[in-house]
Structure formats: C-alpha cells, structure tokens
Scaffold this active site. Structure first.
Site, PDB file in Angstrom:
ATOM      1  N   HIS A  20     -16.895   7.560   8.524  1.00  5.91           N
ATOM      2  CA  HIS A  20     -17.608   8.832   8.659  1.00  5.91           C
ATOM      3  C   HIS A  20     -17.897   9.482   7.306  1.00  5.91           C
ATOM      4  O   HIS A  20     -17.281   9.153   6.286  1.00  5.91           O
ATOM      5  CB  HIS A  20     -16.782   9.798   9.516  1.00  5.91           C
ATOM      6  CG  HIS A  20     -15.458  10.130   8.900  1.00  5.91           C
ATOM      7  ND1 HIS A  20     -15.293  11.060   7.886  1.00  5.91           N
ATOM      8  CD2 HIS A  20     -14.206   9.629   9.135  1.00  5.91           C
ATOM      9  CE1 HIS A  20     -14.032  11.131   7.533  1.00  5.91           C
ATOM     10  NE2 HIS A  20     -13.346  10.270   8.274  1.00  5.91           N
ATOM     11  N   GLU A  93      -8.748   7.723  13.773  1.00  2.00           N
ATOM     12  CA  GLU A  93      -7.964   7.484  12.563  1.00  2.00           C
ATOM     13  C   GLU A  93      -6.479   7.369  12.904  1.00  2.00           C
ATOM     14  O   GLU A  93      -6.036   7.764  13.992  1.00  2.00           O
ATOM     15  CB  GLU A  93      -8.196   8.631  11.573  1.00  2.00           C
ATOM     16  CG  GLU A  93      -7.516   8.484  10.211  1.00  2.00           C
ATOM     17  CD  GLU A  93      -7.899   7.211   9.473  1.00  2.00           C
ATOM     18  OE1 GLU A  93      -7.661   6.112  10.025  1.00  2.00           O
ATOM     19  OE2 GLU A  93      -8.394   7.302   8.343  1.00  2.00           O
TER      20      GLU A  93
END
Length: 221
Positions: A20, A93
């Site tokens: 990202h 994550e």
C-alpha cells in the site's frame, strides 16, 4: 505487443503483489499492524503515480487486504481498469500486539529484549501478543495460493497487501525459506511491488512460481 494480463491461453499466469501507499503512521514512524490508518498526502501522490503502471498489467483480478490503506490503494487501480476489488482479511499486515499505535523509538525503549531478538532474526511474536512471521506466512500464503488457483492461463492478478504480509506471502508461494528471504530481500517501499510469474524450464512440463521483479515501482520500472 500483448500486455501481461491479456496474454494468450498458452501464456504464463502472473501475480503483482503491491504494498500500500504511505500512511500518516508510516510517515510518523508509528507501528500500525491492524490499526486502520489513512493514507498521507504523500501516499495519495504515490497512488496517483503507481496506479497507471499497475493498471497496465490489465488484471483479471484485484484482491486487497481489508485495511483501508490497502483497499484505498486497490480502489485507485480498480477505477482505471473497471475490475472490482475483492477484500481478503488474510492479507492484513502482521499483528503487532502491544506495539500497535506506539512510536518506533518508544518500542525500542520499552521492549529492548524483544526488539533485540527480532534484530537477530528470531521469529518471535511482535509486540508480545502479536503474530510471528510464520503465522503471517501461513494465512497470507494461503490467500495468495487461492488467488493463483483462480487465475486462468495468461491472466494477471494485482494483490494489494502490506510490507510484511506481501513479502512472506511471496516467499511462501515460490517455496523460498522465510529466513533466507528475510536475509536476502530488502523490504518493499510504499506503493512498490513484487512480480511473480508462473514459468517452467524448456526441458520440463513442470511449472512453478518464480520471482521476476522485486521492489518495482513507477520510479524504477
């Protein structure tokens, strides 16, 4: 020239695994983990620069972590391609436990033994109550294998994840030992990607996934 995502039926499958764009917490050096953080102004600039390059892969699938820093990045690619984003929480994550929301300097001061273990390459849970690298590899790797299984020959998937989850998922898919991957490959920069291609050898019908590019971005493609 045929674009990667629209190769003929005999062409290889391809996965483009993206980290990202920068978040406000990335810029502030704050541990995020599963903290749902917005993109920074710089992050939005990164998305604008990277999205056309990622759209040029002509993805048949776009899959993203459900955290907004990843899904916002994926939506920019979706707008250019017309391909809807599918969310998969397995791509999140690494969970950083007690470190979530703490500044990196505070973590080093308050958890010196745990940080030292990570610095030595030991796969201990992040933030005492968080995940280990192996745990992330299990869930993110499974997500990536599922995506690979849904791709038709010659097609491409763009997958938006995070710094740790993208790296360990890529290593899992190609069968690379995680300790070796951690020692050899640098981390992904924001809005950079790993290109994975299914390929074989001229003397064998067996195919496997291989790394064809690492830390690619609009600034170095």
């Amino acid at each position: 020239m045929t674009s990667p995502g629209t190769a003929g039926a005999e062409g290889p499958r391809r996965i483009v695994l993206v980290r990202h764009a920068q978040t406000v917490d990335n810029a502030a050096r704050v541990w995020q983990g599963h903290k749902d953080t917005e993109l920074s102004a710089r992050g939005h600039e990164q998305v604008a620069a990277a999205a056309p390059h990622l759209a040029a892969y002509a993805p048949a699938l776009i899959v993203s972590s459900d955290l907004q820093r990843a899904s916002t990045t994926a939506e920019a690619i979706s707008r250019l391609t017309g391909v809807d984003v599918r969310l998969d929480e397995r791509l999140r994550e690494v969970h950083v436990g007690e470190w979530q929301g703490l500044h990196a300097d505070d973590v080093r001061e308050r958890y010196p033994d745990l940080v030292a273990a990570l610095d030595r390459g030991e796969d201990v849970p992040r933030g005492v109550t968080g995940e280990s690298r192996a745990q992330v590899a299990e869930r993110a790797g499974a997500a990536l294998r599922d995506i690979a299984g849904q791709l038709e020959p010659g097609r491409t998937a763009v997958v938006v994840a995070h710094g740790v989850s993208a790296r360990v998922a890529a290593a899992d898919l190609v069968g690379l030992d995680q300790d070796v991957s951690d020692a050899v490959f640098r981390g992904l920069d924001n809005c950079h990607w790993i290109e994975l291609v299914e390929s074989g050898k001229s003397y064998s019908e067996r195919v496997r996934w291989r790394i064809s590019g690492w830390n690619l971005g609009p600034w170095n493609v």
